[in-house]
Design a protein around this motif. Sequence first.
Motif, PDB file in Angstrom:
ATOM      1  N   ARG A 292      -6.514   3.471   1.733  1.00  0.00           N
ATOM      2  CA  ARG A 292      -6.125   3.474   0.326  1.00  0.00           C
ATOM      3  C   ARG A 292      -6.742   2.269  -0.393  1.00  0.00           C
ATOM      4  O   ARG A 292      -7.328   1.393   0.225  1.00  0.00           O
ATOM      5  CB  ARG A 292      -4.596   3.407   0.195  1.00  0.00           C
TER       6      ARG A 292
ATOM      7  N   ARG B  51       0.817  -1.215   0.000  1.00  0.00           N
ATOM      8  CA  ARG B  51       0.000   0.000   0.000  1.00  0.00           C
ATOM      9  C   ARG B  51       0.851   1.266   0.000  1.00  0.00           C
ATOM     10  O   ARG B  51       0.374   2.331  -0.402  1.00  0.00           O
ATOM     11  CB  ARG B  51      -0.962  -0.021   1.191  1.00  0.00           C
TER      12      ARG B  51
ATOM     13  N   CYS C 127      -5.758   7.060  -3.434  1.00  0.00           N
ATOM     14  CA  CYS C 127      -4.371   6.569  -3.473  1.00  0.00           C
ATOM     15  C   CYS C 127      -3.511   7.271  -2.429  1.00  0.00           C
ATOM     16  O   CYS C 127      -2.618   6.672  -1.833  1.00  0.00           O
ATOM     17  CB  CYS C 127      -3.765   6.792  -4.860  1.00  0.00           C
TER      18      CYS C 127
ATOM     19  N   PHE D   9       0.465   4.559  -2.645  1.00  0.00           N
ATOM     20  CA  PHE D   9       0.614   5.988  -2.355  1.00  0.00           C
ATOM     21  C   PHE D   9       1.583   6.624  -3.351  1.00  0.00           C
ATOM     22  O   PHE D   9       1.308   7.697  -3.902  1.00  0.00           O
ATOM     23  CB  PHE D   9       1.116   6.192  -0.927  1.00  0.00           C
TER      24      PHE D   9
END
Length: 648
Positions: free
Chosen positions: A85, A19, A77, A23
């Motif tokens: 997210r 994750r 995002c 980002f």
Amino acid sequence: VGYMSPEQAQGQVREIDHRSDIFSFGCILYEAATGLRAFEGKDVLDSLHKIVYAPTPQIKDTNAAAPDELQRIVRRCLAKEPEKRYQSIKDVGIELEELRQELKGLPEFQQTVQPAAGGRAVSPEAQPKTEGAYPSAIRTAEIGASRPTSSAEYVVSGISRHKRAALAALLVVAGIAAASWYYFHSQNSKVTIHSIAVLPFTNVSKDADMEYLSDGISESLINSLSQLPGVKVIARSSAFAYKGKETDLKEVANALGVEAILTGRVTQRGENLSISVELVHASDKTQMWGEQYDRKMSDLLAIQREIAREIVEKLKVKVSGEEKGPAKHYTESNEAYQLYLKGRFYWNKRTPEALKKSIEYFNQAIEKDPGFALAYAGLADSYVVPANRLPPREAMPKAKAAAMRALELDETLAEAHVSLGRVLAAYDWEWTSAEREYKRAIELNPRYATAHQWYGGYFDAMGRHNEAIAERKLAQELEPLSLIMNFELGLGFYNARDYDQAIEQFQKTLELDQNFPPAHALLPAVYEQKGMYAEAIAGYKKSLTLKSEWAGPMAGLGHVYAVSGNKSEARRVLDELKRVSGQEYVPATSIALIYAGLGEKDQAFAWLDKGYEQRAFQLQGIKVEPRWDSLRSDPRFQDLMRRVGLPP
């Protein structure tokens, strides 16, 4: 730095997973849609702060034609919390593809003409316009037709004429990128490693004189692997907490938040050297790689570099041509390198006697190779740490000279910038220059915990407590098992006068090592501020039995005796400090502190002035140290702060 996730920016190793990549992808998508970075700061630290705290910027603020759905995708995002997210990059790709299909049917999209191979982009208007275009499009128009326009420039410059069409084209690229990213990670998730701990190698020979070798090889591998892009490498202080312990590798990996662990065994017999290494995938304890090297001691440098190269291969790390990776070599002298390892071995002990030996070995390494930048950095570190009992006017100029020589040889050496910053702050009191060195060190190596630790000390001296605690928390997160990082966080709470938090943090530090001297030396000061005089006195007496730094606990004991009304005991301690100061270096601030507790202000300021002449290390904290409160209203105190360069 601009593409780090908040958990990466804060050094939260255990929180980093796929994750974080999502980002980073959101940052790229935002930049592609606007031509600007999502969290652009005036410098590295400002960018890190914005990544962690600033709200997600709006695409429409820069590109009014952007659809709301694109903003929603980017915002998700770039959520600060990983659980908010997208949970897979595949989901991002699906939504981008759906948005692209929605835009695909628009007339504007159909009218857009792709650039011919080797030619310039054309459109129904057939007139190049720059009004309202992105800066990159304006620059292209200014340059003229001297070269072909790339597809990327076509998409950006075309936004001013066909904004929705350009966005649709962007989404095609983004969708492909997301799909490719998903495919790569799904295909390599079992072999790609993003985090590793190098545990201290075992000295099989049990010869104490060879301990420097097993420790040194481990530490050097940590430093080499730390140069790799995208790989979290646990710092020495946390990894070496497991030295000499029988440990379960899976439990160690969970505690340190890593996917792989490197272990090793070192045996030396005369000039024969045997090193066996094993790289283990922690989740299932399977061996990823193992090797044994039987060489001569003269081959030590070559062996270490070979091990580092093998590990990079097994981690599946991609290193571009512009990145140094683990290939940065500081010396070709095997003899100088061994002397450097001995210097670091004794430096890590942090006792006055060991520091003397470390200085000797670093100087010998420099004699063997005068261009050995790391040896100069080690020499600077040996003079700048508080455990060195030399008077500041003797130690600090030597530290500064060594740090500056290291930077002359290699300006990119973060450790040397930090040591120089320490001298500029604690001795020269050139605070602006000190901050510049700390920031440069963090720019070079954002994961160097000592840079954040000492930068936190700078903020403390300035009275900027929130920033001081934030930097020290970051240092502690980078090295969660480091005694000094945990202690310094407690120091930040103490100076901010959050005494309950300070007590809790010092107790956590002592849980890691119940005999750690700095925690025992300062915890009683917190008790004193809470009026717990009996606990403070008992704490200082305990500290004095540890036979480490002596003057600080003695001064603290004398001060608490004085403020609790036992002036006869306070004077007994005062007399002892004065007696010893005639035989060896004792910071004059220690004697001044007891006079301040006794309420004898003239004597306190007289000794503070002596501390000023000494350039005593403790003077950098006078603005925030609570035990100086009885003197703050006196104009002489404000004058002293002015002379030390501290803000009022």
